[in-house]
Design a protein around this motif. Structure first.
Motif, PDB file in Angstrom:
ATOM      1  N   ALA A 178       0.819  -1.212   0.000  1.00  0.00           N
ATOM      2  CA  ALA A 178       0.000   0.000   0.000  1.00  0.00           C
ATOM      3  C   ALA A 178       0.852   1.261   0.000  1.00  0.00           C
ATOM      4  N   HIS A 234      -1.111  -1.711  -6.542  1.00  0.00           N
ATOM      5  CA  HIS A 234      -0.820  -0.916  -5.346  1.00  0.00           C
ATOM      6  C   HIS A 234      -2.055  -0.129  -4.890  1.00  0.00           C
ATOM      7  N   GLU A 235      -2.888   0.299  -5.822  1.00  0.00           N
ATOM      8  CA  GLU A 235      -4.142   0.934  -5.431  1.00  0.00           C
ATOM      9  C   GLU A 235      -5.044  -0.065  -4.727  1.00  0.00           C
ATOM     10  N   GLN A 238      -4.053  -2.659  -3.033  1.00  0.00           N
ATOM     11  CA  GLN A 238      -3.481  -2.899  -1.716  1.00  0.00           C
ATOM     12  C   GLN A 238      -3.773  -1.746  -0.766  1.00  0.00           C
ATOM     13  N   ALA A 239      -3.788  -0.525  -1.286  1.00  0.00           N
ATOM     14  CA  ALA A 239      -4.133   0.627  -0.449  1.00  0.00           C
ATOM     15  C   ALA A 239      -5.590   0.557  -0.009  1.00  0.00           C
ATOM     16  N   ASP A 291      -8.873  -3.999  -9.543  1.00  0.00           N
ATOM     17  CA  ASP A 291      -7.475  -3.556  -9.561  1.00  0.00           C
ATOM     18  C   ASP A 291      -6.494  -4.714  -9.666  1.00  0.00           C
ATOM     19  N   SER A 346       1.101   8.180  -1.871  1.00  0.00           N
ATOM     20  CA  SER A 346       0.121   8.547  -2.893  1.00  0.00           C
ATOM     21  C   SER A 346      -1.013   7.536  -3.015  1.00  0.00           C
ATOM     22  N   ASN A 347      -0.705   6.249  -2.810  1.00  0.00           N
ATOM     23  CA  ASN A 347      -1.760   5.238  -2.937  1.00  0.00           C
ATOM     24  C   ASN A 347      -2.823   5.415  -1.859  1.00  0.00           C
ATOM     25  N   ASN A 361       5.421   2.413  -4.678  1.00  0.00           N
ATOM     26  CA  ASN A 361       5.087   2.801  -6.036  1.00  0.00           C
ATOM     27  C   ASN A 361       5.458   1.681  -6.994  1.00  0.00           C
ATOM     28  N   ASN A 362       5.316   1.925  -8.284  1.00  0.00           N
ATOM     29  CA  ASN A 362       5.580   0.876  -9.268  1.00  0.00           C
ATOM     30  C   ASN A 362       7.049   0.472  -9.349  1.00  0.00           C
ATOM     31  N   ASN A 418      -4.254  -1.997 -11.180  1.00  0.00           N
ATOM     32  CA  ASN A 418      -3.385  -1.159 -10.354  1.00  0.00           C
ATOM     33  C   ASN A 418      -3.221  -1.859  -9.022  1.00  0.00           C
ATOM     34  N   ALA A 420      -4.804   8.714  -2.260  1.00  0.00           N
ATOM     35  CA  ALA A 420      -5.746   8.677  -3.381  1.00  0.00           C
ATOM     36  C   ALA A 420      -7.131   8.239  -2.931  1.00  0.00           C
TER      37      ALA A 420
END
Length: 295
Positions: free
Chosen positions: A36, A263-264, A266-267, A253, A47-48, A39-40, A261, A51
């Protein structure tokens, strides 16, 4: 050798459980919490998580999920409590409680695609009940009916349809959870209040509900978590697009297509952990308190 402490035999049974919990619960949860905030490129980022607050459809997913969970938990707790009390109270035939308990044990674990198919076959657009109501003598189109407190016609594939479907397993779960607490209401308490001139309303106002309220609240929280984490039933009913809830967004996701996405997702899962953690902080002390009355 004789002075050494031997490993208890019980550990041979417990160790596989802990191994299973580590492999399929703690490690995946840890991976979600770490992912989470990545980043990539594997770097650290907020940021995740941010968002979720600043992206409208992600924020809406949490709002819809919380609303769906609250409403189904409320109605499930209400009807489940009434059914449990009706099955347990004195004067009811003995076969009623085992029948209710057996059915609830099955229904509370019946979900996902089979449950969605059962409701589609029953109250879908061409379901058995829907076609029956359309014929004589009713001539009633269920999908032209607007439920109370709603501004849209009924649809099994909308928010209200998913809510009704969730109640199929929420009400039985409440019945199973609250029954021990109702059993804890001792007959002597009612007899004592009656001897002191208290009415039935006064008994529930000053004795019954104060004793049961912590159990009811803890059961409500359990039902909230049960609905909040449900995925397959809502996905099967709405095809993953008709209802914007967090589990469906996470599934989208992580599907692996071009719009995925991870990581999104996971967030979002981390956000679900946070919501459920708050619920557990309320649930645990209430459960400890109510355990005294269930003895």
């Amino acid at each position: 050798m004789s002075g050494r402490r031997r490993l208890p035999l019980a550990w041979l049974v417990v160790v596989p459980f802990f191994a299973y919990a580590v492999l399929y619960l703690f490690l995946p949860s840890g991976q979600v919490m770490v992912g989470a905030f990545q980043n990539n490129h594997g770097g650290f980022t907020f940021s995740n998580v941010s968002a979720i607050i600043h992206t409208s459809y992600l924020r809406s997913a949490f709002e819809v999920s919380i609303r769906l969970s609250l409403e189904t938990a409320f109605w499930g707790a209400l009807f489940g409590f009434l059914l449990a009390y009706a099955a347990i109270r004195e004067g009811i035939p003995r076969f009623i409680r085992p029948m209710f308990t057996t059915f609830s044990g099955v229904a509370a674990n019946f979900g996902g695609i089979p449950l969605a198919f059962a409701f589609i076959a029953t109250v879908g657009t061409i379901g058995i009940v829907t076609r029956f109501l359309q014929g004589a003598p009713f001539h009633f189109n269920l999908y032209n009916w607007t439920p109370p407190l709603s501004n849209q016609p009924f649809s099994l594939f909308s928010f209200i349809g998913v809510s009704i479907t969730y109640l199929y397993f929420q009400i039985p779960l409440m019945l199973l959870v609250i029954s021990p607490a109702i059993d804890g209401l001792r007959r002597e308490w009612r007899e004592a209040s009656s001897n002191l001139g208290a009415s039935s309303f006064q008994f529930w106002r000053y004795v019954g509900m104060p004793v049961l309220l912590p159990s009811i609240i803890s059961a409500f929280i359990l039902l909230f978590g049960n609905a909040f984490a449900a995925y397959a039933t809502a996905y099967a009913l709405t095809s993953g697009t008709g209802l914007n809830i967090v589990p469906i967004v996470i599934g989208n996701d992580l599907t692996g297509n071009v719009l995925s996405n991870p990581h999104e997702g996971q967030a979002l899962a981390f956000g679900m952990f946070a919501v459920l953690a708050v619920m557990m902080l309320i649930y645990v002390p209430l459960q400890r308190r109510t355990s005294r009355w269930a003895r």
